[in-house]
Design an enzyme around this catalytic site. Structure first.
Site, PDB file in Angstrom:
ATOM      1  N   ASN A 119       1.044  -1.262   0.147  1.00  0.00           N
ATOM      2  CA  ASN A 119       0.214   0.069   0.002  1.00  0.00           C
ATOM      3  C   ASN A 119       0.908   1.267   0.039  1.00  0.00           C
ATOM      4  OD1 ASN A 119       0.767  -0.665   2.654  1.00  0.00           O
ATOM      5  ND2 ASN A 119      -1.036   0.816   3.481  1.00  0.00           N
ATOM      6  N   GLU A 132       4.054  -5.186  12.357  1.00  0.00           N
ATOM      7  CA  GLU A 132       2.961  -3.894  12.151  1.00  0.00           C
ATOM      8  C   GLU A 132       1.803  -4.627  11.250  1.00  0.00           C
ATOM      9  OE1 GLU A 132       3.425  -1.179  13.455  1.00  0.00           O
ATOM     10  OE2 GLU A 132       5.396  -1.123  14.401  1.00  0.00           O
ATOM     11  N   CYS A 140      -3.495   1.436   6.480  1.00  0.00           N
ATOM     12  CA  CYS A 140      -3.668   0.560   7.572  1.00  0.00           C
ATOM     13  C   CYS A 140      -4.363   1.556   8.716  1.00  0.00           C
ATOM     14  CB  CYS A 140      -2.471   0.070   8.121  1.00  0.00           C
ATOM     15  SG  CYS A 140      -1.385   1.223   8.554  1.00  0.00           S
ATOM     16  N   GLU A 144       7.602   0.778  16.118  1.00  0.00           N
ATOM     17  CA  GLU A 144       8.759   1.786  15.378  1.00  0.00           C
ATOM     18  C   GLU A 144       8.509   3.069  15.554  1.00  0.00           C
ATOM     19  OE1 GLU A 144       7.398   0.647  11.249  1.00  0.00           O
ATOM     20  OE2 GLU A 144       8.670  -1.385  11.543  1.00  0.00           O
TER      21      GLU A 144
HETATM   22  P1  NAD Z   1       0.323  -9.537   3.210  1.00  0.00           P
HETATM   23  O1  NAD Z   1       0.468  -9.829   4.541  1.00  0.00           O
HETATM   24  O2  NAD Z   1      -0.160 -10.251   2.280  1.00  0.00           O
HETATM   25  O3  NAD Z   1       1.825  -9.300   2.601  1.00  0.00           O
HETATM   26  C1  NAD Z   1       3.101  -8.566   3.211  1.00  0.00           C
HETATM   27  C2  NAD Z   1       4.148  -8.929   3.047  1.00  0.00           C
HETATM   28  O4  NAD Z   1       4.379 -10.371   3.304  1.00  0.00           O
HETATM   29  C3  NAD Z   1       4.426  -9.130   1.315  1.00  0.00           C
HETATM   30  O5  NAD Z   1       5.645  -8.932   1.128  1.00  0.00           O
HETATM   31  C4  NAD Z   1       4.175 -10.706   1.067  1.00  0.00           C
HETATM   32  O6  NAD Z   1       4.920 -11.083  -0.133  1.00  0.00           O
HETATM   33  C5  NAD Z   1       5.076 -11.261   2.387  1.00  0.00           C
HETATM   34  N1  NAD Z   1       4.503 -12.667   2.670  1.00  0.00           N
HETATM   35  C6  NAD Z   1       3.496 -13.410   2.532  1.00  0.00           C
HETATM   36  N2  NAD Z   1       3.519 -14.662   2.810  1.00  0.00           N
HETATM   37  C7  NAD Z   1       4.525 -14.492   3.648  1.00  0.00           C
HETATM   38  C8  NAD Z   1       5.139 -15.611   4.566  1.00  0.00           C
HETATM   39  N3  NAD Z   1       4.574 -16.741   4.768  1.00  0.00           N
HETATM   40  N4  NAD Z   1       6.364 -15.358   4.987  1.00  0.00           N
HETATM   41  C9  NAD Z   1       6.645 -14.126   5.001  1.00  0.00           C
HETATM   42  N5  NAD Z   1       6.441 -13.145   4.039  1.00  0.00           N
HETATM   43  C10 NAD Z   1       5.241 -13.187   3.635  1.00  0.00           C
HETATM   44  O7  NAD Z   1      -0.266  -7.739   3.180  1.00  0.00           O
HETATM   45  P2  NAD Z   1      -0.645  -7.105   2.324  1.00  0.00           P
HETATM   46  O8  NAD Z   1      -1.621  -7.403   1.444  1.00  0.00           O
HETATM   47  O9  NAD Z   1       0.631  -6.969   1.247  1.00  0.00           O
HETATM   48  O10 NAD Z   1      -0.841  -5.525   2.681  1.00  0.00           O
HETATM   49  C11 NAD Z   1      -1.805  -5.141   3.308  1.00  0.00           C
HETATM   50  C12 NAD Z   1      -1.862  -5.601   4.950  1.00  0.00           C
HETATM   51  O11 NAD Z   1      -0.856  -4.657   5.408  1.00  0.00           O
HETATM   52  C13 NAD Z   1      -3.216  -4.937   5.614  1.00  0.00           C
HETATM   53  O12 NAD Z   1      -3.602  -5.864   6.348  1.00  0.00           O
HETATM   54  C14 NAD Z   1      -2.626  -3.592   6.229  1.00  0.00           C
HETATM   55  O13 NAD Z   1      -3.433  -3.253   7.375  1.00  0.00           O
HETATM   56  C15 NAD Z   1      -1.267  -4.099   6.467  1.00  0.00           C
HETATM   57  N6  NAD Z   1      -0.514  -2.838   6.669  1.00  0.00           N
HETATM   58  C16 NAD Z   1      -0.200  -2.620   8.045  1.00  0.00           C
HETATM   59  C17 NAD Z   1       0.558  -1.463   8.410  1.00  0.00           C
HETATM   60  C18 NAD Z   1       0.966  -1.106   9.732  1.00  0.00           C
HETATM   61  O14 NAD Z   1       1.931  -0.031   9.921  1.00  0.00           O
HETATM   62  N7  NAD Z   1       0.415  -1.589  10.918  1.00  0.00           N
HETATM   63  C19 NAD Z   1       1.253  -0.590   7.347  1.00  0.00           C
HETATM   64  C20 NAD Z   1       0.760  -0.903   5.979  1.00  0.00           C
HETATM   65  C21 NAD Z   1      -0.129  -1.964   5.678  1.00  0.00           C
END
Ligand code: NAD
Length: 482
Positions: free
Chosen positions: A149, A247, A281, A462
């Site tokens: 995002n 996060e 998020c 963080e």
């Molecule tokens: P996601 O969890 O699908 O993927 C995040 C990352 O993890 C990607 O690079 C993905 O390839 C990787 N990943 C997937 N499976 C994995 C595994 N088994 N082991 C290690 N890495 C793996 O999330 P997304 O769809 O890319 O992002 C959206 C989510 O991120 C939403 O839930 C949003 O709330 C969250 N988000 C949180 C914050 C925060 O600061 N809290 C900030 C931005 C986004």
């Protein structure tokens, strides 16, 4: 565009297997380029390079590393327009937003941590005839995993403090948004950052992220992404006792009290709901309004939402672009259907077929911003993270009820309270179970402050010293005085 490559030990290389993935522009459905479909072998190469570079990088002074951060900030600043257009193409977000938020913050992340390093003080404690010296050393090779995002914004938020504290890095950006991570690797290459200090491996989560987390020589993992993935990462890392920062997702409440000056805040509330098509998020996806102002609020809010200009991301006048992918669009639409099944009424927006977005490409993942009224606060649509342009409206009759409603999900990332009475807002904020509560503002960030979630929104913080502590090992050296 040339195929994107991994960056390992100072060289741009394809996946060892030679396999690739398509990178798609979600606003047009067009193929942008290909990226390596890496696997454990590429991860092993990157970790080996990071470990080989560790000792030398750790031996540089913090002042030297802070100078590197300044140089990186300057180089990114000179490429700000490229960063914005790559980010807009990769994510479907409006070019104006990509300039203001993504490009600008990526620069300020490096600059901030460089400046912040000058505030680090040696810590010494004297007691029992002994002097305790707290010594800081790098953790080692750290794994950084980021979502789609805010691609470079979030990657640089981890890379800057990790480098500053003397660690070497293996980074894995989202497979959906690889372009600006690649640009960052190009910047490091042009600046001559020593080979192996920063390594970038592209590919799918289970094929790249998972072996990174499993690797015994990755000493810490900083992960930003969804809660479900965070659980897998935590379950993998915990038995290895790695340092772990998570996060995760959110379902943030926006609380509007009856004394809030509606007409002057409505634009802020629309922004807090629909920035980046709700794919931040921190977006407020549940609006809790005092029952006495519900009608007036709903009219003003829906008017503000309908005024948003949804359109092609490259146009300056676009307020909201496409979602990240057609798959994600289908998921968001399934939540809108669920909301209706659960008894909600769609006040504006809705499914693609009900709400065509004029002037956007047929294959683009566009959806009009959607407001759903009439759901109970424990409906699935009002408690599960949708991460799209959908908000639900709810009413309350007392401050206590508003707080109970705000706390009624499994998440605890952020929230906002809107009121003319700041003291009342602060009293309520202290009872909201989330890592950040804004009063009469939203997404107002001082990078020195802690950032992170409670409950299912994550573990750890963080920002400022919290980032520096995460990317350091602290040793206490206790010296008995004669
Ligand atoms: P996601 O969890 O699908 O993927 C995040 C990352 O993890 C990607 O690079 C993905 O390839 C990787 N990943 C997937 N499976 C994995 C595994 N088994 N082991 C290690 N890495 C793996 O999330 P997304 O769809 O890319 O992002 C959206 C989510 O991120 C939403 O839930 C949003 O709330 C969250 N988000 C949180 C914050 C925060 O600061 N809290 C900030 C931005 C986004």
């Amino acid at each position: 565009m040339e195929p994107v490559l991994n960056y390992i030990n100072g060289s741009f290389v394809p996946a060892r297997s030679g396999r690739t993935l398509d990178n798609i522009n979600p606003a047009t459905g067009e193929h942008i380029t290909s990226i390596p479909r890496s696997d454990i072998h590429d991860v092993n190469d990157a970790v080996a390079a990071a470990n080989a570079a560790r000792a030398k990088w750790a031996s540089t002074s913090i002042e030297e590393r802070a100078t590197w951060l300044q140089q990186i900030a300057k180089a990114l600043e000179s490429k700000a327009e490229t960063v914005a257009s790559l980010e807009s193409m990769d994510t479907g977000k409006p070019i104006g937003l990509a300039r203001r938020v993504d490009a600008a913050r990526s620069v300020s992340n490096f600059r901030f941590f460089s400046d912040h390093s000058t505030e680090l003080e040696d810590q010494t404690f004297v007691s029992n005839n002994a002097v305790n010296h707290v010594q800081r050393s790098p953790v080692g090779c750290v794994g950084l995993i980021t979502p789609w995002n805010l691609p470079l914004y979030l990657l640089s938020w981890k890379v800057a403090p990790a480098l500053l504290m003397g660690n070497t890095i293996v980074a894995k950006p989202s497979e959906l948004t690889p372009l600006t991570a690649n640009l960052l690797a190009e910047v490091f290459d042009e600046l001559g950052l020593p080979p192996g200090v920063f390594n970038l491996v592209h590919g799918l989560g289970p094929e790249v992220g998972q072996p990174m987390v499993e690797h015994s020589e990755v000493q810490a993992v900083s992960f930003t992404g969804g809660t479900a993935t965070g659980k897998v990462v935590a379950a993998t890392a915990a038995p290895m006792f790695k340092k772990l920062s998570l996060e995760l997702g959110g379902k943030n409440a926006t609380i509007v009290l009856e004394d809030a000056p509606l007409h002057s805040i409505v634009d802020d509330l629309v922004r807090a709901s629909f920035t980046n098509a709700g794919q931040v998020c921190l977006c407020g996806s549940r609006i809790l309004v005092h029952e006495s102002i519900k009608t007036e609020f709903t009219e003003a809010f829906v008017r503000g939402v309908e005024a948003l200009n949804v359109g092609p991301p490259h146009l300056e006048e676009t307020d909201m672009g496409s979602l990240i992918s057609l798959d994600h669009l289908s998921k968001v639409e399934s939540y809108i259907r669920l909301g209706v099944e659960e008894g909600g009424t769609v006040l504006t927006g809705g499914l693609r077929s009900n709400a065509p977005v004029d002037g956007t490409p047929a294959n683009g993942a566009f959806l009009r911003p959607t407001v759903i009224d009439g759901l109970s606060t424990n409906a699935r649509c009002a408690t599960e993270e949708i991460f799209g342009p959908v908000v639900t409206l709810h009413t309350f009759s007392s401050d206590d009820e508003a707080i109970a409603m705000a706390n009624s999900t499994e998440y605890g990332l952020a929230g906002s309270i809107w009121t003319a009475d700041v003291e009342r807002g602060k009293r309520m904020a202290e009872q909201v179970e989330s890592g950040i509560v804004w009063i009469n503002t939203w997404l107002n960030r001082d990078l020195r402050t802690p950032f992170g979630g409670m409950k299912q929104s994550g573990v750890g913080r963080e920002g400022g010293d919290w980032s520096l502590n995460f990317f350091s090992e602290l040793t206490n050296i206790c010296v008995q005085q004669p």
